[in-house]
Design a protein around this motif. Sequence first.
Motif, PDB file in Angstrom:
ATOM      1  N   LYS A   1       0.830  -1.202   0.000  1.00 17.43           N
ATOM      2  CA  LYS A   1       0.000   0.000   0.000  1.00 17.43           C
ATOM      3  C   LYS A   1       0.867   1.255   0.000  1.00 17.43           C
ATOM      4  O   LYS A   1       0.597   2.214  -0.737  1.00 17.43           O
ATOM      5  CB  LYS A   1      -0.918   0.001   1.226  1.00 17.43           C
ATOM      6  CG  LYS A   1      -1.889   1.177   1.262  1.00 17.43           C
ATOM      7  CD  LYS A   1      -2.831   1.083   2.457  1.00 17.43           C
ATOM      8  CE  LYS A   1      -3.802   2.262   2.486  1.00 17.43           C
ATOM      9  NZ  LYS A   1      -4.722   2.181   3.656  1.00 17.43           N
TER      10      LYS A   1
ATOM     11  N   ASP B   1       2.414   1.707  -3.465  1.00 16.54           N
ATOM     12  CA  ASP B   1       1.417   2.174  -4.435  1.00 16.54           C
ATOM     13  C   ASP B   1       1.160   3.674  -4.280  1.00 16.54           C
ATOM     14  O   ASP B   1       1.034   4.407  -5.269  1.00 16.54           O
ATOM     15  CB  ASP B   1       0.111   1.401  -4.267  1.00 16.54           C
ATOM     16  CG  ASP B   1       0.178  -0.004  -4.858  1.00 16.54           C
ATOM     17  OD1 ASP B   1       1.051  -0.222  -5.715  1.00 16.54           O
ATOM     18  OD2 ASP B   1      -0.634  -0.857  -4.480  1.00 16.54           O
ATOM     19  N   LEU B   2       1.060   4.130  -3.026  1.00 19.21           N
ATOM     20  CA  LEU B   2       0.817   5.554  -2.779  1.00 19.21           C
ATOM     21  C   LEU B   2       1.990   6.405  -3.259  1.00 19.21           C
ATOM     22  O   LEU B   2       1.802   7.471  -3.862  1.00 19.21           O
ATOM     23  CB  LEU B   2       0.570   5.787  -1.282  1.00 19.21           C
ATOM     24  CG  LEU B   2      -0.769   5.289  -0.729  1.00 19.21           C
ATOM     25  CD1 LEU B   2      -0.807   5.453   0.788  1.00 19.21           C
ATOM     26  CD2 LEU B   2      -1.928   6.053  -1.362  1.00 19.21           C
ATOM     27  N   ARG B   3       3.188   5.929  -3.015  1.00 18.75           N
ATOM     28  CA  ARG B   3       4.368   6.690  -3.424  1.00 18.75           C
ATOM     29  C   ARG B   3       4.501   6.729  -4.951  1.00 18.75           C
ATOM     30  O   ARG B   3       4.864   7.757  -5.520  1.00 18.75           O
ATOM     31  CB  ARG B   3       5.625   6.076  -2.796  1.00 18.75           C
ATOM     32  CG  ARG B   3       5.646   6.194  -1.271  1.00 18.75           C
ATOM     33  CD  ARG B   3       6.987   5.814  -0.691  1.00 18.75           C
ATOM     34  NE  ARG B   3       6.938   5.785   0.768  1.00 18.75           N
ATOM     35  CZ  ARG B   3       8.017   5.774   1.547  1.00 18.75           C
ATOM     36  NH1 ARG B   3       9.214   5.821   1.005  1.00 18.75           N
ATOM     37  NH2 ARG B   3       7.912   5.727   2.855  1.00 18.75           N
ATOM     38  N   ILE B   4       4.205   5.602  -5.591  1.00 19.68           N
ATOM     39  CA  ILE B   4       4.267   5.572  -7.053  1.00 19.68           C
ATOM     40  C   ILE B   4       3.246   6.528  -7.648  1.00 19.68           C
ATOM     41  O   ILE B   4       3.530   7.248  -8.606  1.00 19.68           O
ATOM     42  CB  ILE B   4       4.034   4.130  -7.574  1.00 19.68           C
ATOM     43  CG1 ILE B   4       5.239   3.240  -7.246  1.00 19.68           C
ATOM     44  CG2 ILE B   4       3.795   4.137  -9.091  1.00 19.68           C
ATOM     45  CD1 ILE B   4       5.059   1.793  -7.647  1.00 19.68           C
ATOM     46  N   GLN B   5       2.034   6.557  -7.061  1.00 19.94           N
ATOM     47  CA  GLN B   5       0.985   7.437  -7.562  1.00 19.94           C
ATOM     48  C   GLN B   5       1.409   8.900  -7.449  1.00 19.94           C
ATOM     49  O   GLN B   5       1.227   9.693  -8.384  1.00 19.94           O
ATOM     50  CB  GLN B   5      -0.313   7.210  -6.781  1.00 19.94           C
ATOM     51  CG  GLN B   5      -1.487   8.052  -7.264  1.00 19.94           C
ATOM     52  CD  GLN B   5      -1.863   7.772  -8.693  1.00 19.94           C
ATOM     53  OE1 GLN B   5      -2.042   6.630  -9.069  1.00 19.94           O
ATOM     54  NE2 GLN B   5      -1.963   8.803  -9.509  1.00 19.94           N
ATOM     55  N   LYS B   6       1.995   9.271  -6.318  1.00 21.44           N
ATOM     56  CA  LYS B   6       2.451  10.646  -6.124  1.00 21.44           C
ATOM     57  C   LYS B   6       3.548  11.005  -7.114  1.00 21.44           C
ATOM     58  O   LYS B   6       3.572  12.107  -7.674  1.00 21.44           O
ATOM     59  CB  LYS B   6       2.958  10.831  -4.689  1.00 21.44           C
ATOM     60  CG  LYS B   6       1.854  10.824  -3.634  1.00 21.44           C
ATOM     61  CD  LYS B   6       2.435  11.030  -2.242  1.00 21.44           C
ATOM     62  CE  LYS B   6       1.335  11.041  -1.184  1.00 21.44           C
ATOM     63  NZ  LYS B   6       1.889  11.223   0.182  1.00 21.44           N
TER      64      LYS B   6
ATOM     65  N   GLN C   1       4.066   9.603 -10.031  1.00 25.40           N
ATOM     66  CA  GLN C   1       3.493   9.667 -11.374  1.00 25.40           C
ATOM     67  C   GLN C   1       2.807  11.008 -11.605  1.00 25.40           C
ATOM     68  O   GLN C   1       2.897  11.587 -12.697  1.00 25.40           O
ATOM     69  CB  GLN C   1       2.522   8.503 -11.586  1.00 25.40           C
ATOM     70  CG  GLN C   1       3.217   7.163 -11.754  1.00 25.40           C
ATOM     71  CD  GLN C   1       2.258   5.994 -11.821  1.00 25.40           C
ATOM     72  OE1 GLN C   1       1.138   6.063 -11.303  1.00 25.40           O
ATOM     73  NE2 GLN C   1       2.677   4.916 -12.447  1.00 25.40           N
ATOM     74  N   ASN C   2       2.114  11.503 -10.587  1.00 26.10           N
ATOM     75  CA  ASN C   2       1.489  12.833 -10.682  1.00 26.10           C
ATOM     76  C   ASN C   2       2.552  13.921 -10.845  1.00 26.10           C
ATOM     77  O   ASN C   2       2.369  14.866 -11.620  1.00 26.10           O
ATOM     78  CB  ASN C   2       0.642  13.115  -9.441  1.00 26.10           C
ATOM     79  CG  ASN C   2      -0.588  12.223  -9.359  1.00 26.10           C
ATOM     80  OD1 ASN C   2      -1.049  11.693 -10.378  1.00 26.10           O
ATOM     81  ND2 ASN C   2      -1.124  12.049  -8.168  1.00 26.10           N
TER      82      ASN C   2
ATOM     83  N   GLN D   1       8.945   0.331  -8.596  1.00 24.44           N
ATOM     84  CA  GLN D   1       8.348  -0.780  -9.332  1.00 24.44           C
ATOM     85  C   GLN D   1       9.084  -2.077  -9.026  1.00 24.44           C
ATOM     86  O   GLN D   1       8.481  -3.136  -8.867  1.00 24.44           O
ATOM     87  CB  GLN D   1       8.367  -0.509 -10.842  1.00 24.44           C
ATOM     88  CG  GLN D   1       7.499   0.665 -11.284  1.00 24.44           C
ATOM     89  CD  GLN D   1       6.008   0.372 -11.212  1.00 24.44           C
ATOM     90  OE1 GLN D   1       5.574  -0.662 -10.728  1.00 24.44           O
ATOM     91  NE2 GLN D   1       5.208   1.305 -11.700  1.00 24.44           N
TER      92      GLN D   1
END
Length: 227
Positions: free
Chosen positions: A43, A46-51, A53-54, A107
């Motif tokens: 989790k 995933d949160l860090r990757i999302q940030k 990516q933004n 990743q």
Amino acid sequence: MKRKFVISLVCLLLAGTPARPANSKAVIPILEIVKTVTKKVIKAIDLRIQKLQNKTIWLQNAQKQVENVLSKLKLDEISDWTQKQKELYRGYYEELSKVKSIITYYQRIKEITQKQTRLVAEYERAWKLFQQDPHFSGNEIQYMEKVYSGILEESLKNIDQIFLILDSFTTQMSDLKRLEIINKAADQIDSNYDDLILFNQQHVLLSLQRAKTAADVNQVKQFYGIP
């Protein structure tokens, strides 16, 4: 999230685990610890990757805007202002490259953690079946429990390595050192997973060897899903 978090979670979950009745099926409390911590790691990643990516999208847009401005300027219009734009463009480019590199690391870390999840799933599947297999004695089941506990405890050390990698992005750690830790964690989890698979295969084979009739052999194969 550091080792202190893992230790605290271990103590909390073990404290809430009821004592096992003497005649009950064997239960490994550490399983829930491993599952809980692994889910938290996935989790967090995933949160860090999302940030990131933004942030990548924002940097790409900003870089494109500066690039468009520079492309419209003529050589005789180069001035201090345009030099600042060039420096800004270069800064966006360098930051974007850094962010993309970190996403690649995350990743890779996620892939390692997913292997950990497969290890837990394979353990749960096999352990449930072995406990129901009449070809194994109570002492043998207890031995399996000790082996499984050892493998799961080792996997907690792997998760510690993953926490160390995650923390490395907020500290001064070289890419070489970070890559070294990632590869070490991957190798350890691969080793734990391979040990688990081999251990399971050996006991399935032992169960087949103890089958006394052809019908019993077929029943064992069906029980373990062997073609």
